[in-house]
Design an enzyme around this catalytic site. Structure first.
Site, PDB file in Angstrom:
ATOM      1  N   CYS A   1       0.816  -1.229   0.000  1.00  0.00           N
ATOM      2  CA  CYS A   1       0.000   0.000   0.000  1.00  0.00           C
ATOM      3  C   CYS A   1       0.842   1.267   0.000  1.00  0.00           C
ATOM      4  CB  CYS A   1      -0.899   0.043   1.232  1.00  0.00           C
ATOM      5  SG  CYS A   1      -1.875  -1.413   1.521  1.00  0.00           S
TER       6      CYS A   1
HETATM    7  O1  KQY Z   1      -4.592  -1.383   0.740  1.00  0.00           O
HETATM    8  C1  KQY Z   1      -4.027  -0.351   0.450  1.00  0.00           C
HETATM    9  N1  KQY Z   1      -3.577  -0.228  -0.766  1.00  0.00           N
HETATM   10  C2  KQY Z   1      -4.030   0.907   1.258  1.00  0.00           C
HETATM   11  C3  KQY Z   1      -4.374   0.895   2.667  1.00  0.00           C
HETATM   12  C4  KQY Z   1      -4.761   2.292   3.081  1.00  0.00           C
HETATM   13  C5  KQY Z   1      -5.078   2.423   4.501  1.00  0.00           C
HETATM   14  C6  KQY Z   1      -5.423   3.823   4.862  1.00  0.00           C
HETATM   15  N2  KQY Z   1      -5.450   4.054   6.253  1.00  0.00           N
END
Ligand code: KQY
Length: 352
Positions: free
Chosen positions: A341
């Site tokens: 992420c």
């Molecule tokens: O799963 C993702 N690509 C991002 C997670 C984002 C979390 C925001 N608090």
């Protein structure tokens, strides 16, 4: 859209600083981001964007080999706020600049405002010198995984949620994925990891590890709500055919934990109107699937001695030519995501 396991010219990250997301003034998260950055830069060039206020600190904490630039953002999830790079019909690299609404806007989104995040893709593309396809379509990079041969993995929970593009059909989504990413086959899974705050991002649940190869987070505990989610995903993957008509080989990776936020961790996070509250006892959406594939290495999260070794061995088997580098990333998990992420790969174009 090339697969993450294809060659990159580099990778991007953003530097964390918000005290309502990262505990203790973001210091523990910054140390973890620096450790992740060190691992990635051993495998490919890395650029980290930091705010004006944090530029000197980020520069001092990150290895010299990392390029640090000033970029403002609302938070550090560049998988979602950054561009999705594609290669056009002439072999040139371009970037898709999706509209970003903080995972659901005012209807379930995680913070307000998100205007700086929505400009991140444009800024990255300016710096990379890549043309930009801006679209009003709301999509986050973590909501899709592709095999580079026309197949996309995603979830109904996320892409059909009206808090992204209003009431939308699978056909409408498939049309957009075809138009912007060249996708010809979408494999629809149902839900993302249990209690994932993004509303079902596939990048915690399952990913391609090669053409026809998918890794899936798993648990053997039938009483865990994750069991039914993973079992259903397994069944759909078993029945699916990819864009080339192949059936998929599924590699289960047992989840860590379950892991929960401690009282001490929750107490270190500032309370702020408009941001998702964090509480002691919250179950964390932890999964080993949220790793990053760099040219020479895999950078994977470590959370739990009971399961880290098995996950590492599976990734070694799936990526035999890459080094597997594990980084303890509980501090990123507390922010609601993990290594995948907070990274965004820049694929190598066929022509420059
Ligand atoms: O799963 C993702 N690509 C991002 C997670 C984002 C979390 C925001 N608090």
């Amino acid at each position: 859209m090339p697969a993450e396991y294809e060659r990159h010219t580099g990778c991007w990250m953003l530097w964390p600083e918000r005290p309502d997301i990262w505990r203790d003034g973001a210091k523990p998260a910054q140390a973890t981001f620096a450790a992740i950055a060190s691992a990635i830069v051993s495998g490919e060039p890395l650029t980290v964007g930091a705010s004006a206020a944090q530029f000197q600190n980020a520069r001092a904490r990150l290895p010299a080999a990392v390029r640090v630039l000033e970029i403002s953002s609302n938070d550090a999830w560049i998988r979602d706020s950054g561009p999705t790079f594609v290669i056009d019909g002439k072999g040139r690299r371009r970037g898709v600049d999706w509209t970003f609404n903080a995972w659901g806007g005012l209807n379930g989104g995680l913070y307000f405002p998100w205007d700086r995040d929505d400009e991140v893709a444009q800024k990255v593309l300016e710096i990379e010198g890549s043309d930009r396809y801006r679209t009003p379509f709301v999509l986050e990079g973590g909501a899709i995984h592709v095999d580079g041969q026309g197949t996309c993995l995603t979830t109904e929970e996320c892409l059909l949620n009206p808090n992204r593009n209003g009431v939308t059909s699978k056909t409408q989504v498939e049309r957009m994925l075809h138009r912007f990413l060249g996708i010809t086959t979408v494999i629809w899974l149902d839900r993302g990891v249990y209690l994932d705050e993004t509303g079902g991002h596939v990048d915690e649940l399952a990913c391609f590890t090669g053409p026809g190869q998918v890794a899936l987070t798993w648990t053997e505990d039938r009483k865990d709500p994750q069991y039914e989610i993973s079992r259903d995903a397994h069944e759909r993957l078993e029945q699916a055919r990819d864009a080339r008509g192949r059936s998929l080989t599924i590699h289960k990776i047992h989840q860590p934990g379950p892991l929960y936020m401690t009282a001490e961790e929750a107490a270190g996070i500032d309370v702020r109107a408009g941001s998702r509250p964090r509480q002691a006892g919250d179950r964390l959406a932890a999964s080993y699937i949220n790793f990053y594939i760099a040219n020479k290495c895999i950078v994977m999260p470590l959370y739990d001695k009971r399961w880290d070794g098995a996950a590492m061995r599976t990734l070694k088997r799936l990526f035999p030519s890459r080094k597997i580098l594990g980084v303890p990333t509980r501090e990123v998990l507390l922010g609601g995501g993990n290594i995948h992420c907070i990274t965004q790969q820049v694929p190598r174009p066929a022509v420059r």
